[in-house]
Design a protein around this motif. Structure first.
Motif, PDB file in Angstrom:
ATOM      1  N   HIS A   1       0.830  -1.211   0.000  1.00 43.11           N
ATOM      2  CA  HIS A   1       0.000   0.000   0.000  1.00 43.11           C
ATOM      3  C   HIS A   1       0.866   1.265   0.000  1.00 43.11           C
ATOM      4  CE1 HIS A   1      -3.934  -2.113   1.463  1.00 43.11           C
ATOM      5  NE2 HIS A   1      -3.444  -2.612   0.357  1.00 43.11           N
TER       6      HIS A   1
ATOM      7  N   PHE B   1      -3.257  -8.833   4.625  1.00 45.08           N
ATOM      8  CA  PHE B   1      -3.693  -8.326   5.920  1.00 45.08           C
ATOM      9  C   PHE B   1      -4.750  -9.252   6.522  1.00 45.08           C
ATOM     10  CE2 PHE B   1      -5.746  -4.847   8.469  1.00 45.08           C
ATOM     11  CZ  PHE B   1      -4.681  -4.668   9.311  1.00 45.08           C
TER      12      PHE B   1
ATOM     13  N   PHE C   1      -4.657 -12.066   9.925  1.00 39.34           N
ATOM     14  CA  PHE C   1      -5.620 -12.224  11.011  1.00 39.34           C
ATOM     15  C   PHE C   1      -6.171 -13.648  11.057  1.00 39.34           C
ATOM     16  CE2 PHE C   1      -5.175  -7.728  11.247  1.00 39.34           C
ATOM     17  CZ  PHE C   1      -5.345  -7.476  12.591  1.00 39.34           C
TER      18      PHE C   1
ATOM     19  N   SER D   1      -3.868  -5.980  16.014  1.00 40.63           N
ATOM     20  CA  SER D   1      -4.897  -5.133  15.403  1.00 40.63           C
ATOM     21  C   SER D   1      -4.669  -3.678  15.795  1.00 40.63           C
ATOM     22  CB  SER D   1      -6.309  -5.596  15.785  1.00 40.63           C
ATOM     23  OG  SER D   1      -6.525  -5.539  17.176  1.00 40.63           O
TER      24      SER D   1
ATOM     25  N   SER E   1      -1.866  -2.376  13.711  1.00 44.27           N
ATOM     26  CA  SER E   1      -2.301  -2.122  12.333  1.00 44.27           C
ATOM     27  C   SER E   1      -3.027  -0.787  12.219  1.00 44.27           C
ATOM     28  CB  SER E   1      -3.220  -3.255  11.862  1.00 44.27           C
ATOM     29  OG  SER E   1      -2.544  -4.497  11.921  1.00 44.27           O
ATOM     30  N   ALA E   2      -3.874  -0.477  13.184  1.00 43.62           N
ATOM     31  CA  ALA E   2      -4.571   0.807  13.165  1.00 43.62           C
ATOM     32  C   ALA E   2      -3.573   1.954  13.334  1.00 43.62           C
ATOM     33  CB  ALA E   2      -5.640   0.854  14.259  1.00 43.62           C
TER      34      ALA E   2
ATOM     35  N   ALA F   1      -1.672   2.712  10.124  1.00 47.63           N
ATOM     36  CA  ALA F   1      -2.476   3.499   9.178  1.00 47.63           C
ATOM     37  C   ALA F   1      -2.549   4.961   9.621  1.00 47.63           C
ATOM     38  CB  ALA F   1      -3.879   2.897   9.054  1.00 47.63           C
TER      39      ALA F   1
ATOM     40  N   VAL G   1      -1.247   8.147   7.401  1.00 49.11           N
ATOM     41  CA  VAL G   1      -2.096   9.289   7.039  1.00 49.11           C
ATOM     42  C   VAL G   1      -1.450  10.584   7.537  1.00 49.11           C
ATOM     43  CG1 VAL G   1      -4.347  10.392   7.357  1.00 49.11           C
ATOM     44  CG2 VAL G   1      -4.222   7.926   6.988  1.00 49.11           C
TER      45      VAL G   1
ATOM     46  N   VAL H   1      -7.076   5.162   4.811  1.00 46.94           N
ATOM     47  CA  VAL H   1      -8.226   5.174   5.720  1.00 46.94           C
ATOM     48  C   VAL H   1      -8.978   3.845   5.610  1.00 46.94           C
ATOM     49  CG1 VAL H   1     -10.410   6.322   6.293  1.00 46.94           C
ATOM     50  CG2 VAL H   1      -8.383   7.686   5.749  1.00 46.94           C
TER      51      VAL H   1
ATOM     52  N   ASP I   1      -7.469   1.016   5.195  1.00 44.73           N
ATOM     53  CA  ASP I   1      -6.650   0.163   6.072  1.00 44.73           C
ATOM     54  C   ASP I   1      -6.984   0.416   7.542  1.00 44.73           C
ATOM     55  OD1 ASP I   1      -5.421  -0.776   3.814  1.00 44.73           O
ATOM     56  OD2 ASP I   1      -3.540   0.301   4.105  1.00 44.73           O
ATOM     57  N   PHE I   2      -7.138   1.686   7.886  1.00 45.29           N
ATOM     58  CA  PHE I   2      -7.459   2.026   9.279  1.00 45.29           C
ATOM     59  C   PHE I   2      -8.790   1.402   9.697  1.00 45.29           C
ATOM     60  CE2 PHE I   2      -9.737   4.681  12.303  1.00 45.29           C
ATOM     61  CZ  PHE I   2      -8.833   4.734  13.350  1.00 45.29           C
TER      62      PHE I   2
ATOM     63  N   PHE J   1     -10.358  -1.120   8.478  1.00 48.55           N
ATOM     64  CA  PHE J   1     -10.214  -2.575   8.530  1.00 48.55           C
ATOM     65  C   PHE J   1      -9.571  -2.988   9.854  1.00 48.55           C
ATOM     66  CE2 PHE J   1      -8.326  -6.557   6.670  1.00 48.55           C
ATOM     67  CZ  PHE J   1      -9.544  -7.180   6.486  1.00 48.55           C
ATOM     68  N   ALA J   2      -8.493  -2.309  10.224  1.00 48.44           N
ATOM     69  CA  ALA J   2      -7.818  -2.620  11.491  1.00 48.44           C
ATOM     70  C   ALA J   2      -8.739  -2.329  12.672  1.00 48.44           C
ATOM     71  CB  ALA J   2      -6.524  -1.811  11.605  1.00 48.44           C
ATOM     72  N   ARG J   3      -9.459  -1.219  12.605  1.00 48.50           N
ATOM     73  CA  ARG J   3     -10.354  -0.847  13.692  1.00 48.50           C
ATOM     74  C   ARG J   3     -11.460  -1.889  13.864  1.00 48.50           C
ATOM     75  NH1 ARG J   3     -10.892   3.838  16.506  1.00 48.50           N
ATOM     76  NH2 ARG J   3      -8.643   3.501  16.649  1.00 48.50           N
TER      77      ARG J   3
ATOM     78  N   PHE K   1     -11.165  -5.020  13.432  1.00 50.15           N
ATOM     79  CA  PHE K   1     -10.591  -6.140  14.189  1.00 50.15           C
ATOM     80  C   PHE K   1     -10.371  -5.766  15.646  1.00 50.15           C
ATOM     81  CE2 PHE K   1     -10.190  -7.909  10.033  1.00 50.15           C
ATOM     82  CZ  PHE K   1     -10.357  -9.262  10.252  1.00 50.15           C
ATOM     83  N   GLN K   2     -10.032  -4.507  15.914  1.00 49.81           N
ATOM     84  CA  GLN K   2      -9.915  -4.081  17.312  1.00 49.81           C
ATOM     85  C   GLN K   2     -11.251  -4.253  18.039  1.00 49.81           C
ATOM     86  OE1 GLN K   2      -7.921  -0.096  16.381  1.00 49.81           O
ATOM     87  NE2 GLN K   2      -6.982  -0.624  18.338  1.00 49.81           N
TER      88      GLN K   2
END
Lengths: 344, 344
Positions: free
Chosen positions: A103, A136, A140, A156, A159-160, A163, A167, B131, B133-134, B136-138, B140-141
């Motif tokens: 990415h 990704f 998981f 997780s 990963s957030a 990102a 940004v 965003v 990606d964010f 997607f990660a969120r 999973f959180q």
């Protein structure tokens, strides 16, 4: 520049030379790393053939597997002896890293990655975005098979945070008003978060003490910051070419890294006009990269960036002090030297 | 075209009109949906302000929240009465859906989404990728906070399958040799996988019988296929404009959907030359979309696509038969009619 690691609270016997240190760590977990590489290839398969094709291009492109190495060695240091959980989680860490590389290259419009044509240059942006998503998700899936909610929580969250860091990097790009604090938030997000998670999940499988888990996390975090600081210095260094990367990518994209920030802060008004023209307005002539490097040298921007990396490296070494001396601790301590000595 | 749902093994009392059916389902879980919407806004926050800004653009852009509605209603149908787990998981499903929309729009270079400027058109491709990606990660959180490994398994598998479907779509694009089997694999991946996961996680929180869990999953899967078949027919229909989308997007991009496949298979050599020129070589003149639609009508490609959707819709209705009649089952049965009647 002399970039050797300064003495720290960790014993001097912990410190070895850079390339040797990577070789030593790799040798220490060789069987586990080979198992991890096999698992990576096995789990990136899909009935949709383009997915393993594209993934193989980046996975096989000569990465040093630094992050999975950290997971494997952290697990050993924390006392994990039987089982293969650390191998599976090291593969997860590498999948997440690979997804972010795919990415990133789309976002940065990069043509090169590790000295070879990048996946987006070779296959196009579209499959790079989607195969990143696949890797990704696959990471998981492998974590779920491992079955630890704590591991899932750590990766997780990482990963957030990655990102968010990416940004923030996009927002600060081409903005010479970026602060050091913002720059640090960018590299803590885009790089240190996954280093910290990589070492912490090694601790999780070993079921060590909370202080040791915290120590391994702190080691990974500080190592990650040091690693990225050196990366950002290298982008303006001829040494970069030896690593198979293009010198001046950050400059051309107008990324505001610490060497730039320091040179800008310490420059006079004429120099700031130069930085604004080249980085904010992105009006660059052939000779501008050379001038940028000269200004950074004039203001000791490289030396101070490396010095900052050394501070973080020392913090990483100190974090290991919660473990007794031994071959694993020495191997991980050596990686600090490896990360910093890349700049030579 | 008369697109009303054919009688099925499910009682006729289960069947209501399309728009009414969506309204009925929304009314049935109104409080939960409002809680879900609040949670979505709460959990898409970040110290990096661009993330909630961009996410809000797509989250607030008037989506009907079909997938989270399915999770909420499935949980109710399966007997979940106390607790808010279904609300959190519905938000996860919507986050994953939103992430795929953001990445799809980058991959498809779409300028419009739900009748408004798409996020990539407004903010650029780069933050749209990141965003996505964010979010997607969120997702999973939030799943980790819920704490069910079974939910994590279902949604991580769905996420990998979505990416596989999207890559397969990319491969079959501009290729008139695409088979119906490949087309089905594309839409099962890119659409049905998340519908199936959305309804199955509703079953998980309710701790219903395995047969009921399987029934809800089968309902979601078949509904998802029907939904996408109708979507693909709508892309060639004037009705599309009323839904705030552009007619002919798939045609311009050379996507090989069932209406195209049927018209191509049933066409003579001159017609196939037309399809190859417009879809494979992407040489399109202004009048070509009109000719494509005329050829589809000539070969009953629309009617047969809708008929195929109705078959899947009936399979969805049958899958609900494992539950006793009641207001929730009727509401979910009505959604079949809603999905299919969009084509009118």
């Amino acid at each position: 520049m002399d970039l050797s690691v300064a003495p720290s609270t960790t014993a001097a016997s912990d410190i070895v030379r850079g390339e040797d240190a990577l070789a030593a760590l790799t040798a220490l977990v060789r069987d586990d790393l080979e198992a991890c590489n096999r698992l990576i290839v096995e789990r990136m398969q899909s009935p949709v053939a383009l997915i393993p094709q594209l993934a193989a291009h980046i996975v096989a492109a000569g990465g040093k597997r630094l992050r999975p190495l950290l997971t494997l060695a952290a697990a050993k240091l924390a006392g994990y002896r039987d089982g293969q959980r650390h191998v599976a989680l090291a593969a997860c860490v590498e999948f997440i890293h690979t997804a972010t590389l795919l990415h990133d290259d789309v976002v940065d419009e990069s043509a090169l990655r590790r000295g070879q044509a990048s996946a987006n240059a070779l296959f196009g942006n579209k499959p790079s975005v989607l195969v990143g998503d696949f890797l990704f998700a696959r990471a998981f899936q492998v974590m779920v098979e491992d079955g630890s909610l704590e591991v899932l929580r750590i990766l997780s969250e990482a990963s957030a945070t990655i990102a968010e860091g990416e940004v923030l990097q996009l927002i600060t790009q081409n903005d010479t008003a970026t602060t050091e604090e913002q720059y640090l938030a960018v590299i803590e997000g885009k790089t240190a978060a996954l280093f910290a998670a990589a070492t912490e999940v090694g601790a999780i499988v070993a079921a060590c003490t909370p202080a040791q888990q915290q120590g391994l996390r702190a080691y990974g975090h500080n190592l990650g910051v040091a690693f990225q600081l050196i990366d950002d210095a290298l982008d303006y260094s001829a040494r970069q070419e030896a690593l198979g990367k293009t010198v001046g990518d950050d400059f051309r994209e107008g990324k505001i890294t610490l060497p730039v920030l320091l040179a800008f802060q310490r420059g006079d008004e004429a120099e700031r006009v130069f930085w604004r023209r080249t980085l904010e307005e992105r009006e660059q002539a052939d000779e501008d990269l050379g001038r940028a490097i000269a200004l950074m040298e004039k203001h000791a921007a490289f030396a101070d960036t490396v010095g900052r990396a050394r501070d973080y490296g020392n913090a990483a070494l100190e974090a290991l002090a919660v473990f007794p001396d031994g071959v694993e601790r020495r191997a991980l301590a050596g990686i600090v030297e490896f990360c910093i000595s890349r700049a030579r």
